[in-house]
Design a protein around this motif. Structure first.
Motif, PDB file in Angstrom:
ATOM      1  N   LEU A 115       0.880  -1.173   0.000  1.00 31.34           N
ATOM      2  CA  LEU A 115       0.000   0.000   0.000  1.00 31.34           C
ATOM      3  C   LEU A 115       0.918   1.225   0.000  1.00 31.34           C
ATOM      4  O   LEU A 115       1.433   1.628   1.043  1.00 31.34           O
ATOM      5  N   ALA A 116       1.143   1.789  -1.199  1.00 34.08           N
ATOM      6  CA  ALA A 116       2.098   2.891  -1.366  1.00 34.08           C
ATOM      7  C   ALA A 116       1.361   4.221  -1.255  1.00 34.08           C
ATOM      8  O   ALA A 116       0.542   4.561  -2.118  1.00 34.08           O
ATOM      9  N   ILE A 117       1.667   4.961  -0.202  1.00 32.47           N
ATOM     10  CA  ILE A 117       0.956   6.216   0.079  1.00 32.47           C
ATOM     11  C   ILE A 117       1.826   7.404  -0.329  1.00 32.47           C
ATOM     12  O   ILE A 117       2.989   7.513   0.086  1.00 32.47           O
ATOM     13  N   SER A 118       1.245   8.284  -1.143  1.00 34.55           N
ATOM     14  CA  SER A 118       1.967   9.471  -1.615  1.00 34.55           C
ATOM     15  C   SER A 118       1.046  10.687  -1.481  1.00 34.55           C
ATOM     16  O   SER A 118      -0.155  10.591  -1.726  1.00 34.55           O
ATOM     17  N   SER A 141       7.975  10.475  -5.262  1.00 35.44           N
ATOM     18  CA  SER A 141       7.393   9.721  -4.138  1.00 35.44           C
ATOM     19  C   SER A 141       8.322   8.607  -3.672  1.00 35.44           C
ATOM     20  O   SER A 141       8.719   7.742  -4.458  1.00 35.44           O
ATOM     21  N   ASP A 142       8.663   8.619  -2.386  1.00 35.61           N
ATOM     22  CA  ASP A 142       9.514   7.562  -1.814  1.00 35.61           C
ATOM     23  C   ASP A 142       8.831   6.206  -1.911  1.00 35.61           C
ATOM     24  O   ASP A 142       9.469   5.189  -2.212  1.00 35.61           O
ATOM     25  N   ALA A 143       7.524   6.182  -1.624  1.00 35.47           N
ATOM     26  CA  ALA A 143       6.801   4.915  -1.621  1.00 35.47           C
ATOM     27  C   ALA A 143       6.748   4.306  -3.011  1.00 35.47           C
ATOM     28  O   ALA A 143       6.978   3.097  -3.202  1.00 35.47           O
ATOM     29  N   ILE A 144       6.437   5.126  -4.026  1.00 33.50           N
ATOM     30  CA  ILE A 144       6.351   4.620  -5.404  1.00 33.50           C
ATOM     31  C   ILE A 144       7.726   4.182  -5.909  1.00 33.50           C
ATOM     32  O   ILE A 144       7.857   3.171  -6.605  1.00 33.50           O
TER      33      ILE A 144
END
Length: 619
Positions: free
Chosen positions: A182-185, A194-197
């Motif tokens: 679950l990548a939250i941006s 985005s770090d998560a992406i």
């Protein structure tokens, strides 16, 4: 059909059991990790991405610690359980199993306190998870793992490696194939940064496991929107992007109820000119249902492989436990029986070495066939029976009156002196066999698998066998020396009677020139004949001893070692009390710990197998 609740609940129960056991992935590889085989939703986002707000929106409660810097410093396994409408909401921690929290402010405090318990009040992180279960009519059945927020710089009080440490921890969760990301941006930042992406793209380049979440849509600059991202044009995933509108800081400060916040979120999307056409697929409630349904699908697909891993691990653990041995009974009688069985196991292997079932016993034959004959050949008879020494010994034996016919005393002294040389090879043979037996004992102790777990008993057996072998060696030495002394005590008369008689020079044995006779008896030829006769006799004795020394050594040492190596030890342990027996069965602490770990892990896997079987019946 298996229900969603039963499948997700199944994984929840197994996850909790894993954590109690210390299996939460990323640790040592001595055991297969059941945790890593379980499907889970890992929540990933940079600091200030709105990650905590998303989780609180899904739960419908304000319960996560807040603050600047790294707030989440341990993974939080958040297990949501949907209850009947009207039932009271409550939370439970795995580390506080008997306590229910109905005040969610206390839940926040307990998360903080439990984090500090492991990491201290520093900015350190730990991979040991906190398990929190929330029971509420306002949630869906879902399990989420909240991970520390990705950061780019270390702040004061943090180690210089904190950026890398956090990324490594997060990566350990999201890179396993059973992980749903679950990548939250935040929408008010470029998705490309985005770090998560960025991390999701590295571990899941096809986007099959990644769900993208955009937060802070209401904070974007006027005249801009995030439709390119939400509709998959900027960065395409296999699953739809979901937009979220969290509570504002003002709402948080005013303690606006989360249920009210959810309603506001629904209203925002329903009335938004940009996102109105997507309203049915936006918001935290939709996200929760989407994740719950997908998690259930993944779990159902993974059940066969999880079952296979569990069965394989059970077989491996049972095999290792058999190898490690079962725990020792506390009863003195059972302990004595165990010690005797272990001794018998050692004794069997020792006898196999002697009898040829295992290598080593042939070295004893090598002592008799090679070392003893070589030692006998090297004895200094040439020096002892040199012409000069023979003259000296015979003259000394005659004393003031020279021998008349044959120098009997001289013969005896020469023979006795020669036979004394046999002591060395005889004793050396005893010692050589003794060292072979000692080495076979050492090897046998090492090869007795059942003994490996008991270093104290190994030492006791080594000491007891050492004493027995020493006693056998002393008896054997006495016996072989006695053989040599027996040869010197009584000479074989027949040997000398068969020797040709000396005839005096001139052929007149009855009379003649006495002076000439005496001169002849002291000639070099006379002494050479004496030396030759003694040498022949000594060679005869050497042949005899070459056969009798091995017999004596085998009888006194090898045979006794086979029959009574541990007899004295058996007598001693029969007199010991329970405490002494227990001490002898002290195990290597590392081995005891390993067995305990195996037993706990086996219990976990069997419990997990039963859980899966019980769910399967619902199908």
């Amino acid at each position: 059909m298996t229900t969603m609740e039963s499948l997700i609940g199944l994984v929840n129960r197994i996850q909790r059991a894993c954590t109690v056991l210390g299996d939460y992935g990323g640790g040592d590889n001595t055991f297969s990790s059941l945790w890593e085989a379980l499907p889970s939703v890992a929540v990933v986002g940079g600091q200030s991405s709105g990650k905590s707000s998303v989780l609180e929106s899904i739960v419908g409660r304000d319960f996560l610690p807040r603050g600047s810097g790294i707030v989440t410093r341990r993974p939080l396994v958040l297990q949501l359980h949907k209850t009947e409408s009207g039932q009271q909401e409550y939370a439970e921690f795995l580390h506080l199993p008997k306590r229910r929290f109905t005040d969610f402010a206390m839940v926040r405090k307990e998360i903080q306190d439990e984090t500090d318990r492991i990491t201290g009040r520093t900015k350190q992180i730990s991979n040991v998870p906190i398990h929190l279960s929330i029971y509420s009519p306002h949630v869906v059945n879902l399990t989420l793992i909240d991970l520390p927020g990705l950061t780019k710089v270390a702040v004061e009080g943090q180690p210089e490696t904190i950026v890398e440490d956090i990324e490594n921890m997060v990566r350990s969760y999201v890179e396993k194939p059973n992980s749903i990301i679950l990548a939250i941006s935040p929408a008010n930042q470029d998705i490309a940064t985005s770090d998560a992406i960025k991390l999701a793209r590295e571990v899941d380049p096809s986007g099959e496991r990644t769900f993208g979440v955009l937060t802070k849509l209401d904070l974007m600059d006027k005249g801009t929107n995030a439709l390119d991202v939400l509709e998959g044009r900027s960065y395409r995933l296999q699953h739809p992007w979901v937009g979220i509108v969290n509570r504002s800081q003002a709402d948080i400060n005013k303690n606006v109820d989360m249920i009210v916040a959810r309603r506001k979120e629904r209203e925002y999307f329903a009335t938004s000119p940009d996102y109105g056409h997507l309203a049915s697929k936006m918001g935290s409630e939709y996200l929760a249902k989407l994740l719950s349904k997908h998690l259930e699908t993944v779990i159902r697909a993974r059940i066969p492989s999880i079952t296979s891993l569990i069965n394989k691990s059970i077989d491996e653990l049972e095999l290792e436990l058999d190898h490690l041995g079962r725990p020792i009974a506390v009863d003195a009688g059972a302990q004595l029986y165990t010690i005797l069985e272990l001794c018998r196991a050692f004794d069997r292997i020792f006898k196999e070495h002697l009898d040829g079932g295992r290598p080593g016993g042939d070295r004893i034959y090598g002592v008799f066939d090679n070392q003893l004959p070589a030692a006998l050949r090297k004895l200094p008879f040439d020096r002892h029976l040199s012409l000069q020494n023979v003259k000296k010994i015979v003259s000394e034996a005659d004393g003031y009156q020279p021998h008349l016919i044959a120098p009997e005393q001289g013969y005896r002294r020469l023979i006795e002196g020669s036979l004394n040389y046999f002591r060395g090879p005889a004793e050396a043979s005893v010692d050589a066999v003794h060292f072979v037996l000692k080495e076979l004992v050492r090897k046998s102790i090492g090869e007795t698998q059942e003994l490996k777990r008991f270093p104290t008993l190994q030492a006791e057996i080594a000491a007891a066998t050492g004493e027995s072998l020493e006693k056998f060696r002393e008896d054997s030495k006495k016996t072989v020396i006695r053989l040599v002394e027996m040869e010197a005590s009584y000479l074989t008369v027949e040997f000398f009677r068969k020797l040709p008689q000396e005839v005096e020079k001139g052929g007149n044995p009855a009379g003649g020139n006495t002076a000439a006779s005496n001169v002849d008896r002291y000639s070099e030829g006379h002494f050479r004949r004496i030396a030759s006769n003694v040498s022949s006799y000594v060679n005869m004795v050497s042949d005899t001893l070459r056969n009798t020394i091995p017999k004596a050594v085998v009888h006194c040492q090898v045979r006794e070692a086979k029959q009574s190596l541990l007899n004295h030890f058996y007598t001693q342990i029969g007199r010991k009390e329970g405490k002494q027996l227990s001490h002898m069965l002290d195990e290597d602490p590392a081995l005891m710990e390993r067995r305990q770990q195996c037993a706990k892990r086996l219990e976990l896997y069997k419990s997990a197998r039963d859980e899966i079987d019980s769910v399967s019946w619902v199908r």
